[in-house]
Enzyme design. Sequence first.
Site, PDB file in Angstrom:
ATOM      1  N   ASP A 125       0.798  -1.449   0.606  1.00  0.00           N
ATOM      2  CA  ASP A 125      -0.115  -0.075  -0.293  1.00  0.00           C
ATOM      3  C   ASP A 125       0.571   1.152   0.420  1.00  0.00           C
ATOM      4  O   ASP A 125       1.032   1.943   1.233  1.00  0.00           O
ATOM      5  CB  ASP A 125      -0.757   0.002   1.401  1.00  0.00           C
ATOM      6  CG  ASP A 125      -1.556   0.991   1.430  1.00  0.00           C
ATOM      7  OD1 ASP A 125      -2.505   1.180  -0.075  1.00  0.00           O
ATOM      8  OD2 ASP A 125      -2.314   1.585   2.607  1.00  0.00           O
ATOM      9  N   HIS A 127       4.305   4.818   4.989  1.00  0.00           N
ATOM     10  CA  HIS A 127       3.923   5.077   4.362  1.00  0.00           C
ATOM     11  C   HIS A 127       3.015   6.443   4.132  1.00  0.00           C
ATOM     12  O   HIS A 127       2.088   6.855   3.106  1.00  0.00           O
ATOM     13  CB  HIS A 127       3.740   4.021   2.894  1.00  0.00           C
ATOM     14  CG  HIS A 127       3.006   3.228   3.761  1.00  0.00           C
ATOM     15  ND1 HIS A 127       2.948   1.647   3.723  1.00  0.00           N
ATOM     16  CD2 HIS A 127       0.508   3.097   3.194  1.00  0.00           C
ATOM     17  CE1 HIS A 127       1.500   1.453   4.473  1.00  0.00           C
ATOM     18  NE2 HIS A 127       0.838   1.929   4.195  1.00  0.00           N
TER      19      HIS A 127
END
Length: 777
Positions: free
Chosen positions: A89, A294
Amino acid sequence: MDYMDRYPEYKFAASQAQQFEWLRVLYPSLFERLKEKAKCGQFLPIGATWSEFDANLPSGESLVRQFLLGQRFFEKHFGERSKVFWLPDTFGYSSQLPQIVRLAGAKYFFTQKLSWNNINKFPHTTFRWIGLDGSHILTHMSPAETYVGQVTASELVDSLKKHKDIAYSNESLYLYGNGDGGGGPLEAMLERMRRVEDVDGLPRVKNAHPNEFYEHVEKTAKELVAWKGELYFELHRGTYTSQALTKKYNRQCEFLLRDVEMLSVIAQTVDSRFAYPADELTRMWQQVCLNQFHDVIPGSSIEIVYKDSTAIYEEVVASAVALKQQALSVLVASSTDAPQATGLAVVNTSSWARTEVIAVPGLAQQAGGVQQMSKRSDVALVLATVPGCSVHAVDLSAQAAAVEQVAPVRVIREEDGSVVLQNAFVAARISADGRLTSLLDLQQQRELVPSGAQSNVLELYDDLPIYWDAWDIEIYSQEKVRPVEGASITVVDEGPLVASVAVEAKVGKASSIRQWISLSASSARLDFDCDVDWQENRKCLKVAFTWDIYSDQATYETQFGVVQRPTHRNTSWDMAKFEVCAHKFADLSEYGYGVALLNDCKYGYATLANTMTLTLLRSPKAPDANCDMGQHSFRYAVYPHTGMFSESDVVREAYHFNVALSHLPVDLGATNLAALSSFFALDNAPNVVLDSVKAAEDDSRDVVVRLYETYGGHARATLSTLLNVGAAYTTNILEEKEADLELKQAVAPSQGQSVALNFRPFQIVTVRFSAANPSKN
């Protein structure tokens, strides 16, 4: 773990060594139970990295540390390394990842994020991903296009229908359980999994370790297709810019830790009583790698996250500055207060010599031979030439003679209100409203701004994404842009070392910018230092430069190298790259000439035809309603150069722009810095960069040096060192031996010993030097 007891076939995969470290420290008994489940094959630590990082923004060395910290943790606490790089992701994947993954002892990669592309459908499911240097890894993207599967028949059917490479391999990975908030698989999912294992009309399903899937594909798949280069994500382009302070701190920490490590290695060699701060450096790298998660560094988290991350960065910076000072105090024992200084000890941690104007606070105009005081900040300006990887003495009394060796920079006022900043290399005309209307290369007699065009044009865009504020910049935003008008200009510095003007303007409804445009006597680089009070609502601020240069490709720095991207929109794949990520620079070159746009903390670029833009600030309102509101300071620069990019010194200039020469005031009569000249030297390969110097993880007496080829060509470099070396060999990034190197006496006796290194295009090479006599340390 209760599910594991009740469902013996159940296997749970979890990534991120950082999470396991928190569990180990805060809940040690639970961590021990987890390790038992790992031994019996039900709990699957996976991923190889410290965190599931953003793969666009961290530097190459940061990516190396993610794997170094992660694999060492997995091996120490779980008895084995991860073979699978696990990053489901994140918002795009650097073209250097295949090489880094291989060098970290892994060989497989899993993600699914490219299924979110908003323009083009990514064409592969199971394929060989070939990186910038030619390294390749077996890559799989779940055809179910989710990492939070609910074990439904429709998802399982999609795993079959959406498998794009089923002709080569009829297997795929299916990830199920609640994510993006936690929870994992529910008992109902486990029950459904039992029931759909072998149902007519559905693909057969079984719980298995991802290694089993990849190893079976390797053995049985027909020749797989390949994808070369970056895996560009056609969405979430706003993450190159959102939460500007986080990105600025990340860049600062990366370079600061680089300096601390190199200077500490040198200090330990100079004085055996100095203790290399290995544990503290490891802790600080863990913190920086945590913030590269992230959803942190991209700017896509809630407000409280950035209060935490800012506190972490501030603590890392404070500790690193203190450690750097400790190392310098060993190297420069005669430092003194500025008013009593007769000279400066100037520190250059790059591997090449630098001649620059440096700003020195505390020195008076009358001190030694100081030739100019900056009117902007009331600091002395000193011209310094420093060898690579050195601590070098600069005699202030010799400044007058040194300045005479360079042509002074001067200011020319024109009748229309424009101001020209001119040195021996370029003449830059700044209009009365702060635009760059001319940039003339005096040596080539080449005008770089096309007739009738302007550069340094600040532009304000409407920034209204369809779905996700902090994440996205949309292509239609480019249709709603207004240039910033009404700026005023004032001359500030008039040479001989630096000339500058100040530009002030209102931006939007409630914001303002003050910009210092400066040119030094020592370089063709034109600098733009900006202070912005940013109070906008869903607006985006960019700066645009239009050049008299024609090329179908622009060059952008990435981790350990560069990538080229189109300057046109011929196809939907070209059009999708209307906003791209770059690190310290982007460059537009044609045969014989080019111009680079440098930055010190920005990452969002775009080039269309001969206009290059740098995205400076955004103002999204979700998930952080106060994102980027307030004061900002940042810098960018333009650097013209002869030759195409591959023939230029842009990479070096970008390092100069980001890593200032450090300095300490000293009493030259009480110091001897000759022994600290060129502690490391790199010769015969201008396309190779010495990127980092550190102590080895398992033995602080050994020294690790990391280098890379940056322009895309072969090289044979000579690396010299003043270390007391007994042996040298190349290693992987986990610092494990790969091949012996032949140690020779350097050509210049003062350079100590040397090794010869061969590079292929964009190759990362790690060298380990073993101490000749460990007992001395």
